[in-house]
Write an enzyme that holds these catalytic residues in place. Sequence first.
Site, mmCIF file in Angstrom:
data_model
loop_
_atom_site.group_PDB
_atom_site.id
_atom_site.type_symbol
_atom_site.label_atom_id
_atom_site.label_comp_id
_atom_site.label_asym_id
_atom_site.label_seq_id
_atom_site.Cartn_x
_atom_site.Cartn_y
_atom_site.Cartn_z
ATOM 1 N N GLY A 124 5.625 -4.636 4.179
ATOM 2 C CA GLY A 124 5.821 -3.428 4.173
ATOM 3 C C GLY A 124 5.051 -2.977 2.498
ATOM 4 N N CYS B 128 11.057 21.936 -11.469
ATOM 5 C CA CYS B 128 11.495 21.966 -12.381
ATOM 6 C C CYS B 128 12.366 21.329 -12.997
ATOM 7 C CB CYS B 128 12.274 23.231 -12.402
ATOM 8 S SG CYS B 128 10.856 24.437 -12.224
ATOM 9 N N GLU C 59 7.296 -10.143 7.074
ATOM 10 C CA GLU C 59 7.696 -8.336 7.619
ATOM 11 C C GLU C 59 7.219 -8.302 6.633
ATOM 12 O OE1 GLU C 59 11.067 -7.381 9.624
ATOM 13 O OE2 GLU C 59 12.421 -8.209 7.909
HETATM 14 C C1 LIG Z 1 12.075 -2.860 3.888
HETATM 15 C C2 LIG Z 1 11.780 -3.856 4.090
HETATM 16 C C3 LIG Z 1 11.031 -4.466 4.323
HETATM 17 C C4 LIG Z 1 9.455 -4.566 3.797
HETATM 18 O O1 LIG Z 1 9.700 -4.664 2.834
HETATM 19 P P1 LIG Z 1 8.379 -4.625 1.656
HETATM 20 O O2 LIG Z 1 9.197 -4.972 -0.226
HETATM 21 O O3 LIG Z 1 8.154 -3.401 1.215
HETATM 22 O O4 LIG Z 1 7.546 -5.760 1.917
HETATM 23 C C5 LIG Z 1 11.576 -6.096 5.315
HETATM 24 N N1 LIG Z 1 12.204 -6.533 6.404
HETATM 25 C C6 LIG Z 1 13.451 -5.787 6.146
HETATM 26 C C7 LIG Z 1 14.885 -6.238 7.000
HETATM 27 C C8 LIG Z 1 13.283 -4.476 5.417
HETATM 28 O O5 LIG Z 1 14.682 -3.655 5.018
#
Ligand SMILES: *Cc1c(COP(=O)(O)O)cnc(C)c1O
Length: 402
Positions: free
Chosen positions: A254, A351, A252
Amino acid sequence: MPDLVLPELGSLPAYVYDLGGLTAHTARIRSAVKGTELLYAAKANPDPNLLRAIAPHVDGFEVASGGELAHVRETVPGARIFFGGPGKTDAELAAALDLGVERVHVESPHELRRLAAVAGGRFADVLLRANLDVPVPGASLTMGGEATPFGMDPAGLSECLSVLHEAPWLRLRGVHVHLASGLAAPEMLALTESVLAWVRPWLRACALRPVELNLGGGMAVNYADPADRFDWVTYGEALAALREPEETFRVEPGRAVAAYYGWYVTRVLDVKVSHGETFAVLTGGTHHLRTPVTKGHDQPFSIVPAPGGPSPADRAPSPVPVLSGGPRLPGLPAPVPVAYDRPVTLVGQLCTPKDVFARRVRVERIAVDDLVVFSMAGAYAWNISHHDFLMHPKPEFHYLPA
Ligand SMILES: *Cc1c(COP(=O)(O)O)cnc(C)c1O
């Protein structure tokens, strides 16, 4: 790093997202990890246009709050959703069931008991989030392998087994881990092997078959060297080799999906020298792009000279910028502040001394009215920034079509 062809921009600052690049990149990741389910972690960037561009190329979305859950459900109807994150309220757990979340990633025995209570006779499929005592090499952020609020240590996992025994409407499907972020493929694989060495015997002892292993996100993005990319092909091949029959692997990411396909475009308001250091003050600031402050890096950028601005031929003879002010011959245009061949610190309009995009980065030339285009601004950028601090206008958003 992908190049950006700037679209017509109205007012600045502005964000530009390349949906075509993002789509192609996500498709490449998916084919590299073939056989492993690919989710996108919505918290990296939940922009609806990005979610819709990504959706056809992933197996689902990981959400970490009731807000993200409702947003993804509405933006991408029919998507498979996986709900994680510490500190879920009863209302969020109920929403998970109401909105058809496929798996709830449970973070504590108490949360599991609350899920059992709110289920109200419905089935709920759960993964237990494990925080195992395994070495985490070379991570930029650590969520596990030591004391953290995320997931459960082996004692917490065992406690969950007795909760599950009492609540047979909760169906254990496997284990979720997300122990670190900022790992390159070799480190990620080493971590996965240590996790599997612990998790497999534990799941066998639970007599659970088939099993699901969500291996988390955290694939590295190198802001100092944007060309240094996470090696999805090596990673995908190794995962395929590690997977045993009756195991589903899921990842998963991101940041490593979205980071490369967003740009923050702004303009130079002022160039000045203070105590020997040259500063370029830009419109906007880290309230729009907080990433360099949170990660402690220099945000990569390029400078697009303003049309009609001073050209290299106007090169100042002195090493200090030409600063406006002082008496001028009538009819001569005011000199434009410009700096040549020196380290420049790029700051925003806030600022606070923390409003820094990049510190003492050598530039050939930077002048008032030039555009500064920050790259690698597609993940944990706009959506993690404190937009309302100082009440400056919000940026415009532009999308290069898929
Ligand atoms: C934030 C998170 C991700 C994604 O992490 P990346 O560093 O963006 O790949 C996946 N799983 C969990 C549980 C997360 O908290």
